[in-house]
Design a protein around this motif. Structure first.
Motif, PDB file in Angstrom:
ATOM      1  N   ALA A 372       0.864  -1.191   0.000  1.00 36.14           N
ATOM      2  CA  ALA A 372       0.000   0.000   0.000  1.00 36.14           C
ATOM      3  C   ALA A 372       0.890   1.225   0.000  1.00 36.14           C
ATOM      4  O   ALA A 372       1.968   1.230   0.618  1.00 36.14           O
ATOM      5  CB  ALA A 372      -0.922   0.021   1.215  1.00 36.14           C
ATOM      6  N   PHE A 373       0.462   2.275  -0.688  1.00 36.16           N
ATOM      7  CA  PHE A 373       1.240   3.508  -0.698  1.00 36.16           C
ATOM      8  C   PHE A 373       0.351   4.687  -1.093  1.00 36.16           C
ATOM      9  O   PHE A 373      -0.761   4.517  -1.585  1.00 36.16           O
ATOM     10  CB  PHE A 373       2.443   3.409  -1.643  1.00 36.16           C
ATOM     11  N   GLN A 374       0.869   5.879  -0.842  1.00 36.70           N
ATOM     12  CA  GLN A 374       0.225   7.117  -1.265  1.00 36.70           C
ATOM     13  C   GLN A 374       1.101   7.805  -2.300  1.00 36.70           C
ATOM     14  O   GLN A 374       2.329   7.712  -2.244  1.00 36.70           O
ATOM     15  CB  GLN A 374       0.009   8.063  -0.071  1.00 36.70           C
ATOM     16  N   SER A 375       0.460   8.510  -3.220  1.00 38.07           N
ATOM     17  CA  SER A 375       1.187   9.221  -4.269  1.00 38.07           C
ATOM     18  C   SER A 375       0.746  10.683  -4.290  1.00 38.07           C
ATOM     19  O   SER A 375      -0.452  10.981  -4.295  1.00 38.07           O
ATOM     20  CB  SER A 375       0.918   8.577  -5.636  1.00 38.07           C
ATOM     21  N   GLY A 376       1.697  11.590  -4.299  1.00 34.45           N
ATOM     22  CA  GLY A 376       1.403  13.012  -4.293  1.00 34.45           C
ATOM     23  C   GLY A 376       0.989  13.498  -5.674  1.00 34.45           C
ATOM     24  O   GLY A 376       1.800  13.504  -6.594  1.00 34.45           O
ATOM     25  N   GLU A 377      -0.272  13.892  -5.812  1.00 39.22           N
ATOM     26  CA  GLU A 377      -0.795  14.341  -7.104  1.00 39.22           C
ATOM     27  C   GLU A 377      -1.256  15.797  -7.001  1.00 39.22           C
ATOM     28  O   GLU A 377      -1.294  16.382  -5.929  1.00 39.22           O
ATOM     29  CB  GLU A 377      -1.934  13.431  -7.568  1.00 39.22           C
ATOM     30  N   ASP A 378      -1.650  16.364  -8.127  1.00 35.06           N
ATOM     31  CA  ASP A 378      -1.910  17.792  -8.192  1.00 35.06           C
ATOM     32  C   ASP A 378      -3.209  18.054  -8.936  1.00 35.06           C
ATOM     33  O   ASP A 378      -3.485  17.422  -9.947  1.00 35.06           O
ATOM     34  CB  ASP A 378      -0.769  18.475  -8.945  1.00 35.06           C
ATOM     35  N   LEU A 379      -4.001  18.996  -8.431  1.00 36.34           N
ATOM     36  CA  LEU A 379      -5.138  19.504  -9.182  1.00 36.34           C
ATOM     37  C   LEU A 379      -4.879  20.988  -9.457  1.00 36.34           C
ATOM     38  O   LEU A 379      -5.656  21.852  -9.106  1.00 36.34           O
ATOM     39  CB  LEU A 379      -6.449  19.308  -8.425  1.00 36.34           C
ATOM     40  N   THR A 380      -3.719  21.245 -10.067  1.00 38.78           N
ATOM     41  CA  THR A 380      -3.324  22.591 -10.467  1.00 38.78           C
ATOM     42  C   THR A 380      -3.306  23.538  -9.270  1.00 38.78           C
ATOM     43  O   THR A 380      -4.019  24.531  -9.224  1.00 38.78           O
ATOM     44  CB  THR A 380      -4.241  23.136 -11.582  1.00 38.78           C
ATOM     45  N   ASN A 381      -2.455  23.203  -8.304  1.00 38.91           N
ATOM     46  CA  ASN A 381      -2.290  24.067  -7.134  1.00 38.91           C
ATOM     47  C   ASN A 381      -1.454  25.286  -7.496  1.00 38.91           C
ATOM     48  O   ASN A 381      -0.346  25.159  -8.024  1.00 38.91           O
ATOM     49  CB  ASN A 381      -1.584  23.299  -6.008  1.00 38.91           C
ATOM     50  N   LEU A 382      -1.977  26.459  -7.202  1.00 48.21           N
ATOM     51  CA  LEU A 382      -1.274  27.708  -7.459  1.00 48.21           C
ATOM     52  C   LEU A 382      -0.757  28.294  -6.158  1.00 48.21           C
ATOM     53  O   LEU A 382      -1.372  28.167  -5.103  1.00 48.21           O
ATOM     54  CB  LEU A 382      -2.210  28.722  -8.118  1.00 48.21           C
ATOM     55  N   GLY A 383       0.389  28.991  -6.248  1.00 47.65           N
ATOM     56  CA  GLY A 383       0.832  29.764  -5.113  1.00 47.65           C
ATOM     57  C   GLY A 383      -0.108  30.939  -4.897  1.00 47.65           C
ATOM     58  O   GLY A 383      -0.693  31.446  -5.842  1.00 47.65           O
ATOM     59  N   SER A 384      -0.398  31.331  -3.723  1.00 48.37           N
ATOM     60  CA  SER A 384       0.330  30.960  -2.538  1.00 48.37           C
ATOM     61  C   SER A 384      -0.403  29.887  -1.712  1.00 48.37           C
ATOM     62  O   SER A 384       0.126  28.807  -1.429  1.00 48.37           O
ATOM     63  CB  SER A 384       0.538  32.219  -1.689  1.00 48.37           C
ATOM     64  N   LEU A 413       3.223  33.869 -10.233  1.00 48.14           N
ATOM     65  CA  LEU A 413       2.330  34.380  -9.183  1.00 48.14           C
ATOM     66  C   LEU A 413       1.603  35.642  -9.645  1.00 48.14           C
ATOM     67  O   LEU A 413       1.156  36.448  -8.821  1.00 48.14           O
ATOM     68  CB  LEU A 413       3.128  34.668  -7.907  1.00 48.14           C
ATOM     69  N   ASP A 414       1.443  35.792 -10.962  1.00 52.44           N
ATOM     70  CA  ASP A 414       0.801  36.982 -11.522  1.00 52.44           C
ATOM     71  C   ASP A 414      -0.564  37.288 -10.910  1.00 52.44           C
ATOM     72  O   ASP A 414      -0.939  38.448 -10.746  1.00 52.44           O
ATOM     73  CB  ASP A 414       0.615  36.814 -13.039  1.00 52.44           C
ATOM     74  N   HIS A 415      -1.308  36.224 -10.585  1.00 61.42           N
ATOM     75  CA  HIS A 415      -2.678  36.395 -10.114  1.00 61.42           C
ATOM     76  C   HIS A 415      -2.750  37.060  -8.737  1.00 61.42           C
ATOM     77  O   HIS A 415      -3.827  37.477  -8.308  1.00 61.42           O
ATOM     78  CB  HIS A 415      -3.372  35.027 -10.062  1.00 61.42           C
ATOM     79  N   LEU A 416      -1.618  37.171  -8.042  1.00 63.81           N
ATOM     80  CA  LEU A 416      -1.616  37.753  -6.699  1.00 63.81           C
ATOM     81  C   LEU A 416      -1.274  39.237  -6.698  1.00 63.81           C
ATOM     82  O   LEU A 416      -1.442  39.903  -5.674  1.00 63.81           O
ATOM     83  CB  LEU A 416      -0.605  37.012  -5.807  1.00 63.81           C
ATOM     84  N   GLY A 417      -0.784  39.757  -7.817  1.00 61.36           N
ATOM     85  CA  GLY A 417      -0.360  41.144  -7.852  1.00 61.36           C
ATOM     86  C   GLY A 417       1.103  41.283  -7.463  1.00 61.36           C
ATOM     87  O   GLY A 417       1.663  40.455  -6.730  1.00 61.36           O
ATOM     88  N   ASP A 418       1.753  42.335  -7.945  1.00 66.32           N
ATOM     89  CA  ASP A 418       3.196  42.502  -7.774  1.00 66.32           C
ATOM     90  C   ASP A 418       3.632  42.567  -6.316  1.00 66.32           C
ATOM     91  O   ASP A 418       4.603  41.914  -5.912  1.00 66.32           O
ATOM     92  CB  ASP A 418       3.665  43.773  -8.498  1.00 66.32           C
ATOM     93  N   GLU A 419       2.929  43.341  -5.518  1.00 67.63           N
ATOM     94  CA  GLU A 419       3.374  43.527  -4.131  1.00 67.63           C
ATOM     95  C   GLU A 419       3.343  42.223  -3.356  1.00 67.63           C
ATOM     96  O   GLU A 419       4.307  41.864  -2.664  1.00 67.63           O
ATOM     97  CB  GLU A 419       2.500  44.579  -3.441  1.00 67.63           C
ATOM     98  N   VAL A 420       2.253  41.482  -3.463  1.00 67.15           N
ATOM     99  CA  VAL A 420       2.132  40.214  -2.745  1.00 67.15           C
ATOM    100  C   VAL A 420       3.126  39.197  -3.291  1.00 67.15           C
ATOM    101  O   VAL A 420       3.814  38.501  -2.533  1.00 67.15           O
ATOM    102  CB  VAL A 420       0.696  39.665  -2.848  1.00 67.15           C
ATOM    103  N   ALA A 421       3.218  39.096  -4.622  1.00 69.31           N
ATOM    104  CA  ALA A 421       4.086  38.101  -5.235  1.00 69.31           C
ATOM    105  C   ALA A 421       5.555  38.343  -4.888  1.00 69.31           C
ATOM    106  O   ALA A 421       6.284  37.410  -4.520  1.00 69.31           O
ATOM    107  CB  ALA A 421       3.889  38.116  -6.752  1.00 69.31           C
TER     108      ALA A 421
END
Length: 473
Positions: A372-384, A413-421
């Motif tokens: 048995a094992f777990q595998s790390g997968e992604d559903l398009t996780n964005l920062g932050s 990180l464009d979606h967060l804006g310059d200051e935050v990114a």
């Protein structure tokens, strides 16, 4: 620690991909990014705001051909609102409770004993998982501790056997030390160009970031790959041959591959037959030899049907098979193991406590001589927030690598804006970097460095917040 929910804010903003992402039946080009903030209070009057976030990805949680992508995203948003409003009512009536107790009531009320084959189970669970992450974050910040430390202690009130009785006395305190680096497994979507020759002048995205597989391998030193397939041999076989050729030409060192059927491979014997044939070919033999797993080939409703047992056994002789979309509830991994599967995906959007309990089941099965094992997968996780919280979970569970694709399909990180990114780059220079003048996820030699993240206060460490200008509550 006991918490009472005081109030909350939920808002979202539509963001566009830099490249179209095809997975399963969906081509993703624009999607809402949601953020949840919950203000909580302890019995002694301490207050804090906990946060969670996710893309409201259509056609994954529920793959209904009769709904539009915007309707799917709206259903996910409604699920979050229903779960957090239920949490408000619960603690207003019953008073403060540990985070796990609150989220367990939400899970039972929202998902409960619904048939795991129902199309909306993952949608309902998504809202609970979002509230769960925000409450975990709040509790960690009040206590001044990291997620890894919190889940190993009694801070959150978590007991794995309440979700999976067969784990008995196992607890997260028994986990090995959390990881501070994780190899990245790069997603190869079904529309992704493999080489520069595959990109016509009109399709070229001149933003300074990699567009083709070859460019990604050269830029980031990637050696692990997740390949999307569709269950049609006439399309999958030549695609796999081309990918094998590109990787052999550009990747340096040992490589690892996984295949993701996204519920589209209706005939497991046919899939196994194709992979058997490819294993005997000189160009694709190394790909099959280094195939670590096959992910969710069957539709979720058919995943556990006994009629597929022989095909599953044949496919498992080539590589272990894991569930993803069929991981709909707390008992799903147990059903999968009983049906002949070997593993389950880890995604924070399906639930943190469930993923940790599944790790307990992994250890229990292994102690009895099973696989048995777990595998790390992604559903398009964005920062932050989505990226950092998911990486914290993956690091604590100790997965061998983790699929990441948000940095590829979206522009840093464009979606967060310059200051935050730019603030995130300064706060976490191991995790983020300036790619030219663009704040982006930092991948070096195919690996992400989590040292700025895993031991920091809160679930996800310093979180870069999206503006609430697009408040949609």
């Amino acid at each position: 620690m006991q918490l009472r929910l005081l109030d909350h804010r939920f808002f979202q903003r539509s963001i566009r991909t830099r490249l179209p992402f095809k997975f399963g039946v969906q081509v993703l080009e624009e999607v809402p990014l949601a953020q949840l903030e919950i203000r909580v209070e302890t019995p002694d009057g301490r207050q804090e705001i906990g946060r969670a976030g996710d893309l409201l990805v259509p056609k994954w949680f529920e793959k209904n051909p009769d709904t539009t992508p915007s309707e799917d995203s709206a259903a996910l948003a409604d699920s979050v609102k229903a779960a957090v409003e239920l949490g408000d009512q619960l603690t207003a009536t019953a008073g403060p409770h540990p985070v796990f107790d609150i989220t367990e009531v939400l899970r039972i009320e929202r998902v409960g004993h619904r048939d795991h084959r129902n199309a909306d189970v993952l949608v309902r669970g998504f809202g609970v998982a979002m509230v769960e992450r925000a409450l975990i974050d709040a509790a960690c910040r009040i206590a001044g501790t990291s997620f890894d430390q919190a889940i190993r202690s009694d801070l959150l009130g978590f007991t794995a056997r309440r979700l999976l009785p067969e784990v008995d006395e196992w607890s997260p305190a028994m986990l090995p030390s959390r990881r501070d680096r994780l190899p990245v497994r790069h997603t190869i979507g079904m529309l992704d160009p493999l080489t520069e020759e595959d990109v016509s002048p009109g399709e070229r995205v001149d933003d300074g970031l990699p567009q083709t597989l070859a460019e990604d391998v050269r830029r980031y030193g990637i050696r692990r790959f997740k390949i999307k397939i569709c269950g049609d041999r006439s399309r999958d076989e030549p695609r796999l041959r081309s990918i094998a050729t590109v990787v052999a030409r550009h990747a340096v060192g040992d490589t690892v591959f996984t295949l993701d059927g996204n519920e589209q491979c209706l005939d497991l014997d046919a899939l196994a037959g194709m992979l058997e044939d490819l294993s005997r070919a000189a160009d694709t033999g190394p790909l099959i030899e280094n195939l670590a797993l096959v992910e969710q080939p069957l539709p979720r409703r058919d995943t556990f049907d006994s009629e597929h047992r022989s095909g599953l056994e044949r496919l498992s002789r080539i590589a272990p098979v894991i569930i993803d979309e069929a991981d709909t509830d707390a008992r799903a991994f147990r059903r999968a193991l009983d049906a002949g599967y070997a593993g389950v995906s880890v995604k924070a959007c399906k639930g943190v406590f469930r993923a940790v309990a599944n790790r307990g089941l992994v250890e229990t099965v292994r102690a009895r001589g099973g696989i048995a094992f777990q595998s790390g997968e992604d559903l398009t996780n964005l920062g932050s927030i989505p990226l950092q919280q998911d990486l914290c979970l993956q690091a604590t569970l100790g997965v061998s690598d983790v699929e990441r694709n948000g940095h590829h399909y979206f522009r840093g990180l464009d979606h967060l804006g310059d200051e935050v990114a730019h603030g995130l780059v300064r706060a976490m220079p191991h995790l983020y970097t300036l790619d030219g003048d663009l704040p982006s996820l930092k991948i070096e030699q195919g690996t992400v460095d989590l040292r700025d993240l895993v031991d920091e206060t809160g679930f996800g460490g310093p979180l870069g917040l999206m503006s609430a200008a697009a408040d949609s509550e």
